[in-house]
Motif scaffolding. Structure first.
Motif, PDB file in Angstrom:
ATOM      1  N   GLY A 223       0.833  -1.198   0.000  1.00 52.33           N
ATOM      2  CA  GLY A 223       0.000   0.000   0.000  1.00 52.33           C
ATOM      3  C   GLY A 223       0.867   1.247   0.000  1.00 52.33           C
ATOM      4  N   ARG A 224       0.546   2.226  -0.835  1.00 49.66           N
ATOM      5  CA  ARG A 224       1.292   3.480  -0.913  1.00 49.66           C
ATOM      6  C   ARG A 224       0.344   4.664  -1.158  1.00 49.66           C
ATOM      7  NH1 ARG A 224       6.853   4.151  -1.999  1.00 49.66           N
ATOM      8  NH2 ARG A 224       8.006   2.633  -0.750  1.00 49.66           N
ATOM      9  N   GLU A 225       0.579   5.769  -0.441  1.00 46.66           N
ATOM     10  CA  GLU A 225      -0.246   6.969  -0.600  1.00 46.66           C
ATOM     11  C   GLU A 225      -0.102   7.594  -1.980  1.00 46.66           C
ATOM     12  OE1 GLU A 225      -0.566   9.919   2.592  1.00 46.66           O
ATOM     13  OE2 GLU A 225       0.684   8.585   3.802  1.00 46.66           O
ATOM     14  N   GLU A 226       1.092   7.498  -2.592  1.00 48.58           N
ATOM     15  CA  GLU A 226       1.294   8.160  -3.876  1.00 48.58           C
ATOM     16  C   GLU A 226       0.385   7.609  -4.962  1.00 48.58           C
ATOM     17  OE1 GLU A 226       5.282   5.878  -3.212  1.00 48.58           O
ATOM     18  OE2 GLU A 226       3.673   6.728  -1.979  1.00 48.58           O
ATOM     19  N   VAL A 227      -0.097   6.389  -4.794  1.00 46.33           N
ATOM     20  CA  VAL A 227      -1.009   5.833  -5.801  1.00 46.33           C
ATOM     21  C   VAL A 227      -2.265   6.685  -5.889  1.00 46.33           C
ATOM     22  CG1 VAL A 227      -2.367   3.810  -6.438  1.00 46.33           C
ATOM     23  CG2 VAL A 227      -0.097   3.516  -5.435  1.00 46.33           C
ATOM     24  N   ASP A 228      -2.753   7.131  -4.756  1.00 43.43           N
ATOM     25  CA  ASP A 228      -3.953   7.966  -4.716  1.00 43.43           C
ATOM     26  C   ASP A 228      -3.648   9.406  -5.129  1.00 43.43           C
ATOM     27  OD1 ASP A 228      -6.688   8.565  -4.101  1.00 43.43           O
ATOM     28  OD2 ASP A 228      -6.008   9.463  -2.224  1.00 43.43           O
ATOM     29  N   LEU A 229      -2.454   9.904  -4.793  1.00 45.60           N
ATOM     30  CA  LEU A 229      -2.159  11.326  -4.944  1.00 45.60           C
ATOM     31  C   LEU A 229      -1.556  11.707  -6.288  1.00 45.60           C
ATOM     32  CD1 LEU A 229      -0.640  11.928  -1.393  1.00 45.60           C
ATOM     33  CD2 LEU A 229      -2.879  12.687  -2.205  1.00 45.60           C
ATOM     34  N   LEU A 230      -0.842  10.778  -6.949  1.00 43.19           N
ATOM     35  CA  LEU A 230      -0.043  11.154  -8.108  1.00 43.19           C
ATOM     36  C   LEU A 230      -0.446  10.469  -9.407  1.00 43.19           C
ATOM     37  CD1 LEU A 230       3.487  11.040  -6.407  1.00 43.19           C
ATOM     38  CD2 LEU A 230       1.994  13.011  -6.692  1.00 43.19           C
ATOM     39  N   SER A 231      -1.415   9.577  -9.365  1.00 41.83           N
ATOM     40  CA  SER A 231      -1.725   8.768 -10.550  1.00 41.83           C
ATOM     41  C   SER A 231      -2.199   9.592 -11.732  1.00 41.83           C
ATOM     42  CB  SER A 231      -2.783   7.707 -10.206  1.00 41.83           C
ATOM     43  OG  SER A 231      -2.243   6.736  -9.348  1.00 41.83           O
ATOM     44  N   ASP A 232      -2.862  10.722 -11.494  1.00 43.13           N
ATOM     45  CA  ASP A 232      -3.383  11.510 -12.608  1.00 43.13           C
ATOM     46  C   ASP A 232      -2.476  12.686 -12.974  1.00 43.13           C
ATOM     47  OD1 ASP A 232      -3.878  12.813 -10.259  1.00 43.13           O
ATOM     48  OD2 ASP A 232      -5.884  13.504 -10.815  1.00 43.13           O
ATOM     49  N   ILE A 233      -1.229  12.717 -12.434  1.00 42.21           N
ATOM     50  CA  ILE A 233      -0.251  13.739 -12.833  1.00 42.21           C
ATOM     51  C   ILE A 233       0.727  13.080 -13.796  1.00 42.21           C
ATOM     52  CG2 ILE A 233       1.509  15.348 -12.044  1.00 42.21           C
ATOM     53  CD1 ILE A 233       0.134  15.461  -9.361  1.00 42.21           C
ATOM     54  N   LYS A 234       0.708  13.479 -15.033  1.00 47.47           N
ATOM     55  CA  LYS A 234       1.465  12.784 -16.076  1.00 47.47           C
ATOM     56  C   LYS A 234       2.940  13.179 -16.110  1.00 47.47           C
ATOM     57  CE  LYS A 234      -2.429  10.966 -17.312  1.00 47.47           C
ATOM     58  NZ  LYS A 234      -2.754   9.588 -16.886  1.00 47.47           N
ATOM     59  N   SER A 235       3.316  14.229 -15.398  1.00 45.16           N
ATOM     60  CA  SER A 235       4.672  14.756 -15.538  1.00 45.16           C
ATOM     61  C   SER A 235       5.707  13.985 -14.721  1.00 45.16           C
ATOM     62  CB  SER A 235       4.707  16.230 -15.114  1.00 45.16           C
ATOM     63  OG  SER A 235       3.847  16.988 -15.941  1.00 45.16           O
ATOM     64  N   TYR A 236       5.286  13.194 -13.771  1.00 47.45           N
ATOM     65  CA  TYR A 236       6.242  12.490 -12.915  1.00 47.45           C
ATOM     66  C   TYR A 236       6.532  11.101 -13.466  1.00 47.45           C
ATOM     67  CZ  TYR A 236       5.584  16.175  -9.459  1.00 47.45           C
ATOM     68  OH  TYR A 236       5.555  17.384  -8.821  1.00 47.45           O
ATOM     69  N   ASP A 237       7.801  10.740 -13.459  1.00 45.71           N
ATOM     70  CA  ASP A 237       8.225   9.402 -13.850  1.00 45.71           C
ATOM     71  C   ASP A 237       8.031   8.495 -12.630  1.00 45.71           C
ATOM     72  OD1 ASP A 237       9.798   7.041 -14.267  1.00 45.71           O
ATOM     73  OD2 ASP A 237      10.921   8.090 -15.819  1.00 45.71           O
ATOM     74  N   LEU A 238       7.008   7.667 -12.675  1.00 46.54           N
ATOM     75  CA  LEU A 238       6.644   6.881 -11.495  1.00 46.54           C
ATOM     76  C   LEU A 238       7.729   5.884 -11.111  1.00 46.54           C
ATOM     77  CD1 LEU A 238       2.856   6.247 -12.240  1.00 46.54           C
ATOM     78  CD2 LEU A 238       3.936   8.145 -11.024  1.00 46.54           C
ATOM     79  N   GLU A 239       8.426   5.371 -12.128  1.00 48.08           N
ATOM     80  CA  GLU A 239       9.496   4.428 -11.826  1.00 48.08           C
ATOM     81  C   GLU A 239      10.625   5.120 -11.051  1.00 48.08           C
ATOM     82  OE1 GLU A 239      12.586   1.451 -14.146  1.00 48.08           O
ATOM     83  OE2 GLU A 239      10.763   2.147 -15.147  1.00 48.08           O
ATOM     84  N   GLU A 240      10.916   6.363 -11.419  1.00 51.55           N
ATOM     85  CA  GLU A 240      11.950   7.094 -10.687  1.00 51.55           C
ATOM     86  C   GLU A 240      11.479   7.426  -9.277  1.00 51.55           C
ATOM     87  OE1 GLU A 240      14.370  10.001 -12.302  1.00 51.55           O
ATOM     88  OE2 GLU A 240      14.290   9.287 -14.358  1.00 51.55           O
ATOM     89  N   LEU A 241      10.195   7.699  -9.089  1.00 52.47           N
ATOM     90  CA  LEU A 241       9.683   7.942  -7.744  1.00 52.47           C
ATOM     91  C   LEU A 241       9.885   6.719  -6.857  1.00 52.47           C
ATOM     92  CD1 LEU A 241       6.315   9.864  -8.333  1.00 52.47           C
ATOM     93  CD2 LEU A 241       8.600  10.777  -7.940  1.00 52.47           C
ATOM     94  N   LEU A 242       9.626   5.540  -7.404  1.00 56.90           N
ATOM     95  CA  LEU A 242       9.828   4.318  -6.624  1.00 56.90           C
ATOM     96  C   LEU A 242      11.302   4.051  -6.378  1.00 56.90           C
ATOM     97  CD1 LEU A 242       7.126   1.929  -8.143  1.00 56.90           C
ATOM     98  CD2 LEU A 242       7.066   3.127  -5.963  1.00 56.90           C
ATOM     99  N   ASP A 243      12.164   4.557  -7.239  1.00 57.63           N
ATOM    100  CA  ASP A 243      13.595   4.442  -6.998  1.00 57.63           C
ATOM    101  C   ASP A 243      14.030   5.360  -5.854  1.00 57.63           C
ATOM    102  OD1 ASP A 243      15.302   2.612  -8.144  1.00 57.63           O
ATOM    103  OD2 ASP A 243      16.416   4.116  -9.266  1.00 57.63           O
ATOM    104  N   ASP A 244      13.383   6.529  -5.738  1.00 52.19           N
ATOM    105  CA  ASP A 244      13.708   7.456  -4.653  1.00 52.19           C
ATOM    106  C   ASP A 244      13.221   6.944  -3.300  1.00 52.19           C
ATOM    107  OD1 ASP A 244      14.909   9.273  -6.323  1.00 52.19           O
ATOM    108  OD2 ASP A 244      13.121  10.503  -6.576  1.00 52.19           O
ATOM    109  N   PHE A 245      12.105   6.261  -3.293  1.00 53.68           N
ATOM    110  CA  PHE A 245      11.515   5.744  -2.055  1.00 53.68           C
ATOM    111  C   PHE A 245      11.189   4.267  -2.288  1.00 53.68           C
ATOM    112  CE2 PHE A 245       9.179   6.868   1.905  1.00 53.68           C
ATOM    113  CZ  PHE A 245      10.014   7.888   2.353  1.00 53.68           C
ATOM    114  N   PRO A 246      12.209   3.403  -2.346  1.00 58.13           N
ATOM    115  CA  PRO A 246      11.997   2.020  -2.775  1.00 58.13           C
ATOM    116  C   PRO A 246      11.071   1.247  -1.847  1.00 58.13           C
ATOM    117  CG  PRO A 246      14.348   2.578  -2.710  1.00 58.13           C
ATOM    118  CD  PRO A 246      13.624   3.676  -2.023  1.00 58.13           C
ATOM    119  N   LEU A 247      10.392   0.279  -2.417  1.00 55.48           N
ATOM    120  CA  LEU A 247       9.578  -0.643  -1.621  1.00 55.48           C
ATOM    121  C   LEU A 247      10.501  -1.495  -0.763  1.00 55.48           C
ATOM    122  CD1 LEU A 247       7.137  -1.663  -4.440  1.00 55.48           C
ATOM    123  CD2 LEU A 247       6.435  -0.588  -2.301  1.00 55.48           C
TER     124      LEU A 247
END
Length: 795
Positions: A436-460
C-alpha cells in the motif's frame, strides 16, 4: 561467517562481501541476528587486533569496520554494504530479493539502481547458498554466472559455496564419524527420540479434519505442538478449527506482510515458546507451511503433519525435539495417491515406504531420530526427494540482455528472471507482491512524474510487501473491486515499469490470464481500499481506522531512528536530507485553498542510512566546485583502499572530478530553485524550494560533453552511467545540452552504446557495473559525508 571474518581480518585473499542466501525469510532473519552480534563483539578488547585488521580494509577508518545488511527486517537494504565498497560486509537475503539483483533485475528496484546492486553483489563477493537443496535451479544459475565471469575475465569475479544438510546420493559432503555421532552434545542431538505414527485417511478432503483431531489430542499436555501442512487452504482450515476450540494458536506462512511477520518473530508469545525465549504457558500450537520447515531454529515438543517428499519430511522432523531433551511424538497423516500419479505424489509414496522401514520402538512407533533417518538406504532416500524443477539454460546473450538496464519495460530476448531463479516446476503457481502506498492515490493523474523514478527514490521495502499466489491475489482484488472499483492501482512489472490503472479495470477479463499476467509483479494499492487482515491479504476486509496501510516510513536504523520520512509542511525531520519535492496539484486548476491545504509533498532520507540514490541531494547547500573536489579526494581514497590498478584508479579520479560539471546550466540550476545563478553554481540545493520548472535535461550527459575526448573510455562511461543511463544509451529526449549544438550532442549520444559494449567486453558485465558503483559511492560520500560530520577526506 565467523571464519570468513577472521580470515579476512588477518589478510587472507578473500572477497570483502559475504552474501548469505537462503530461500526462507525466517532463516534470513535468524542469520541476520547471528551476523548482528559481530559488530558488538568487535568492540571488545580481546578482538582489537581483528577490528584493526578489518579497519585497514576500509576507505574511511572512522566508520565501523563491518557492515551488516539484509533484504528483510530492521536492517532491510540499509545501504551499509554499498556505502563503502572497500568495507567488509555481510549481506543476507532470499533467492528472490538477492538473486534477482544479481541478474540486473532487482525486484522492487528501478532501472537506476539495478546495475549498482548487480555490480557489488556480483564482484568481490563470496555467495554462500544455504539449504541449497531447496533451490537446485538457483545453484545451477550461480554456478553458470561464476563460470561466465571467469570466461569473460570479470574484474573481481564471484565465488560460490553451497551448504546443505539434506543431500542427494550423488553429492558427497561433510559427514560425522561413528565416534563423533555418539559423543556428547552431538550424540544427544543425533539420537534425539522422535516417534512417528502413521494415520491413513480416504483423501485430500479428509486431511484437515484428521490433522485437527490429532492436534487436539495434545490439548491437555501443556506442550508446544507444531503442525505442518503443504496447502495454505489446509492451514487456514486447521487454524480456524483450533481457534474455535479455544486453543492458543498462531500461523506461520510466507504470505504475511513483512511488518507483521517481523513483529511476529520478535513479540509473539506463542512463537517464543518454539524459539526457546519463554512465551505463553500451557499447550500452544504453531500451524505452518514450508515457511517453518527449513533451517529455522524452532524446536517443538510434538508435531502433526501431512505427508511430503523425504527431503521435506526430514527437515520437518528437524524442528521437533531438536535438542534431544525429551521423547517427541509425530503424527503423520496421509492419503492414497490419485489414479493419475504426479511426480510429487510419487515421491510422497516413496517417502511413506521409507518411513515404514524405520526401526519399530517399544511403544509401537517408528523411530525417526537423525541417526535412524541416516541409516536408511541412501539411494532410496534420493529417489524420494522432491522432484527437481526444469533448469533453464543461461547464455551470454541472456546475460547481455539483462545487463541493458536503461531499456525499460519488455524487450525481445529479455525474459523475466523468475524461472532462472527457481526453475520451471510443474503445477507451481505464479506469485504476486502487494503493498500500500499513498502516492497511488495522490499522483496517478499527474502525467509529468516518472513513477518508476519515484519508486527508486523511495523504494519498496520488505516490511511493506506481502506475497501470495497470483490466483488468490486476483480473487481478493475482485472482492476489493466491488467497493473500490474507481480507485487507482499501480502494476509494477518485474522490469520495474509502472502501469497506472484502476481496481475495476484491473479485474476485468479472464481470471486465469490475469493471474499469469501479474506473476512476479507488484500491485501498489491506495490505502483507501483496505484489504488487510493481520498482515494477510483479504478482499473482504474494508478500510479500517487504525490500520496502517502505507508503512513505507516504518523502517528504522539500529538506534530506532526512522531512515526516511515524508512531510507536507516545511519542517524537515531532524537529521534528514531532502530527496524530492512533489507538487500534488501540478497541472491542475484547483484553487490553492483546497480543503486539506496540501500541495508540496517532501520526501526525506537519513544520510548513509536509507536505500535511495544517496548522491541526489544533501542536507546543506553545496557549491559545484567544492563538491567535485571532495568527490575527487574520495575517489583517490577509495581506489587506494581497494587496490585498484593505475588505469582504473585514474579513471575513477577523473570521473569524480568531472561527474557534475553538466549542472552548470541555467535550466538545471532553476530546477533546484537556485535563484543566485550564475553568481553561485550549486551541486546540491539542500533546500526545500519546489522545482521552478521540469525538464528532461540530464546533467550527466552535459558532464560527458564537458569532459571531452581527452578522458578515458572508462572515465567517460562512469560519468554517463552514474544515474542509471548509458546502459547502453541515453533516450532521445534526454540526449541534448542547451549549451551544445545538436550535431555535437547527437554524435556524443551515438558513441555511448559503442563505449558501453567495448568496456563490458573488457571488464565483464558485472565487472563494469562494479566499476560504475565506485563512482556512485564516491558521489554519495561527497554529497552526504559532510552532513553528519564536518570531516574532510584523508590527504
Amino acid at each position: 561467517m565467523a571464519i570468513w571474518l577472521l580470515a579476512l581480518a588477518h589478510g587472507a585473499p578473500l572477497p570483502r562481501r559475504l552474501e548469505w542466501l537462503v530461500n526462507r525469510r525466517v532463516v534470513v532473519d535468524q542469520a541476520t541476528d547471528e551476523a548482528d552480534k559481530f559488530p558488538v563483539r568487535l568492540g571488545k578488547p580481546e578482538l582489537a587486533e581483528v577490528s584493526r585488521g578489518l579497519t585497514r580494509l576500509t576507505s574511511w577508518p572512522e566508520e565501523p569496520p563491518l557492515a551488516i545488511s539484509t533484504l528483510r527486517g530492521q536492517f532491510a537494504d540499509n545501504a551499509e554494504w554499498r556505502n563503502d565498497p572497500a568495507r567488509a560486509a555481510i549481506i543476507t537475503g532470499t533467492v528472490d530479493m538477492l538473486g534477482s539483483r544479481l541478474l540486473f533485475s532487482g525486484y522492487g528496484r528501478g532501472f537506476k539502481s539495478r546495475p549498482l546492486h548487480a555490480g557489488l553483489l556480483g564482484q568481490d563477493a563470496l555467495l554462500v547458498h544455504d539449504e541449497a537443496h531447496l533451490e537446485p535451479a538457483f545453484q545451477r544459475l550461480i554456478e553458470g554466472i561464476r563460470d561466465e565471469q571467469r570466461r569473460s575475465g570479470d574484474f573481481r569475479p564471484l565465488r560460490t559455496m553451497q551448504l546443505t544438510a539434506t543431500v542427494r546420493a550423488a553429492v558427497r559432503g561433510f559427514t560425522l564419524t561413528s565416534e563423533e555421532m555418539s559423543d556428547g552434545e552431538v550424540g544427544i542431538r543425533v539420537n534425539a527420540r522422535k516417534g512417528i505414527a502413521l494415520h491413513a485417511v480416504g483423501g485430500q478432503k479428509e486431511l484437515a479434519e484428521e490433522i485437527t483431531a490429532r492436534a487436539l489430542d495434545f490439548r491437555e499436555t501443556g506442550a508446544a505442538v507444531l503442525v505442518f501442512l503443504r496447502r495454505l487452504a489446509d492451514v487456514e482450515t486447521v487454524l480456524r478449527r483450533l481457534k474455535k476450540d479455544g486453543c492458543a494458536v498462531q500461523q506461520l506462512t510466507g504470505t504475511m506482510r513483512g511488518l507483521e511477520r517481523d513483529a511476529l518473530v520478535r513479540d509473539n508469545e506463542i512463537l517464543k515458546r518454539f524459539l526457546r525465549r519463554g512465551g505463553k504457558k500451557g499447550t500452544v500450537y504453531l500451524v505452518s507451511t514450508s515457511a517453518g520447515e527449513v533451517g529455522v531454529d524452532l524446536s517443538a515438543d510434538h508435531a502433526v503433519c501431512d505427508l511430503t517428499p523425504f527431503d521435506s519430511m526430514a527437515q520437518r522432523l528437524g524442528r521437533v525435539n531438536r535438542f534431544g531433551k525429551a521423547d517427541a511424538r509425530v503424527e503423520v497423516v496421509h492419503y492414497p495417491a490419485s489414479e493419475k500419479v504426479a511426480p510429487f505424489d510419487e515421491r510422497c509414496e516413496r517417502t511413506l515406504g521409507l518411513l515404514r522401514e524405520l526401526p519399530v520402538r517399544e511403544d509401537g512407533r517408528l523411530e525417526a531420530s537423525p541417526a535412524a533417518l541416516g541409516g536408511l538406504d541412501a539411494e532410496k532416500r534420493a529417489k524420494a526427494f522432491s522432484p527437481e524443477p526444469e533448469f533453464l539454460p543461461t547464455s551470454d546473450i541472456l546475460f547481455d540482455r539483462w545487463a541493458l538496464t536503461t531499456i525499460r519495460g519488455p524487450m525481445p530476448g529479455r525474459p523475466p528472471v523468475a524461472e532462472w531463479l527457481h526453475g520451471v516446476e510443474e503445477g507451481a503457481l505464479p506469485q504476486t507482491f502487494v503493498a500500500g502506498r499513498e502516492e497511488v492515490d495522490l499522483l496517478s493523474d499527474i502525467k509529468s512524474y516518472d513513477l518508476e523514478e519515484l519508486l527508486d527514490d523511495f523504494p519498496l521495502k520488505p516490511n511493506e510487501l506481502l506475497r501470495d499466489s497470483s490466483v488468490r491475489v486476483v480473487e481478493q482484488m475482485e472482492k476489493i473491486a466491488q467497493r473500490s472499483a474507481t480507485l487507482w492501482l499501480w502494476v509494477v512489472d518485474p522490469d520495474g515499469a509502472v502501469q497506472v490503472t484502476t481496481v475495476g479495470e484491473f479485474v476485468l477479463g479472464d481470471k486465469k490470464k490475469k493471474a499469469l499476467a501479474v506473476g512476479n509483479c507488484t500491485l501498489l494499492l491506495p490505502p483507501g481500499v483496505g484489504g488487510l487482515d493481520e498482515g494477510l491479504l483479504s478482499g473482504e476486509v474494508p478500510f479500517l481506522d487504525g490500520v496502517q496501510y502505507d508503512v513505507s516510513e516504518r523502517w528504522s536504523d539500529e538506534e530506532d531512528r526512522p531512515r526516511r520520512a515524508r512531510r507536507w509542511d516545511d519542517e524537515r525531520p531532524p537529521g534528514m536530507r531532502l530527496v524530492r519535492t512533489l507538487d500534488v496539484r501540478f497541472g491542475r486548476e484547483e484553487a490553492d485553498d483546497q480543503e486539506d491545504g496540501k500541495r508540496y509533498w517532501r520526501w526525506y532520507a537519513r544520510p548513509r542510512a536509507a536505500d535511495d540514490d544517496g548522491s541526489r541531494s544533501a542536507m546543506e547547500r553545496q557549491e559545484l566546485r567544492p563538491h567535485c573536489d571532495r568527490a575527487e579526494a574520495y575517489a583517490r581514497q577509495l581506489a587506494t583502499a581497494l587496490g585498484l590498478g593505475e588505469v582504473e584508479s585514474e579513471a575513477l579520479r577523473m570521473a569524480a572530478a568531472g561527474h557534475d560539471r553538466g549542472k552548470d546550466r541555467e535550466i538545471w540550476q532553476r530546477s533546484i530553485g537556485n535563484l543566485e545563478y550564475p553568481c553561485k553554481v550549486l551541486a546540491k540545493s539542500g533546500g526545500k524550494r519546489p522545482p521552478v520548472e521540469i525538464s528532461r535535461y540530464r546533467h550527466e550527459f552535459g558532464s560527458l560533453l564537458e569532459m571531452g575526448q581527452d578522458a578515458s573510455d572508462l572515465a567517460l562511461h562512469m560519468v554517463a552511467a552514474h544515474h542509471g543511463r548509458a546502459r547502453p544509451h541515453f533516450p532521445d529526449e534526454e540526449a541534448f545540452d542547451p549549451m551544445c549544438p545538436d550535431a555535437v550532442a547527437d554524435l556524443a549520444a551515438s558513441e555511448v552504446p559503442a563505449r558501453f559494449i567495448r568496456l563490458q567486453k573488457q571488464y565483464g558485465r558485472w565487472g563494469l557495473a562494479y566499476l560504475e558503483s565506485l563512482l556512485r559511492a564516491v558521489d554519495a560520500w561527497a554529497s552526504q559525508g559532510q552532513d553528519e560530520t564536518s570531516r574532510e577526506p584523508r590527504a
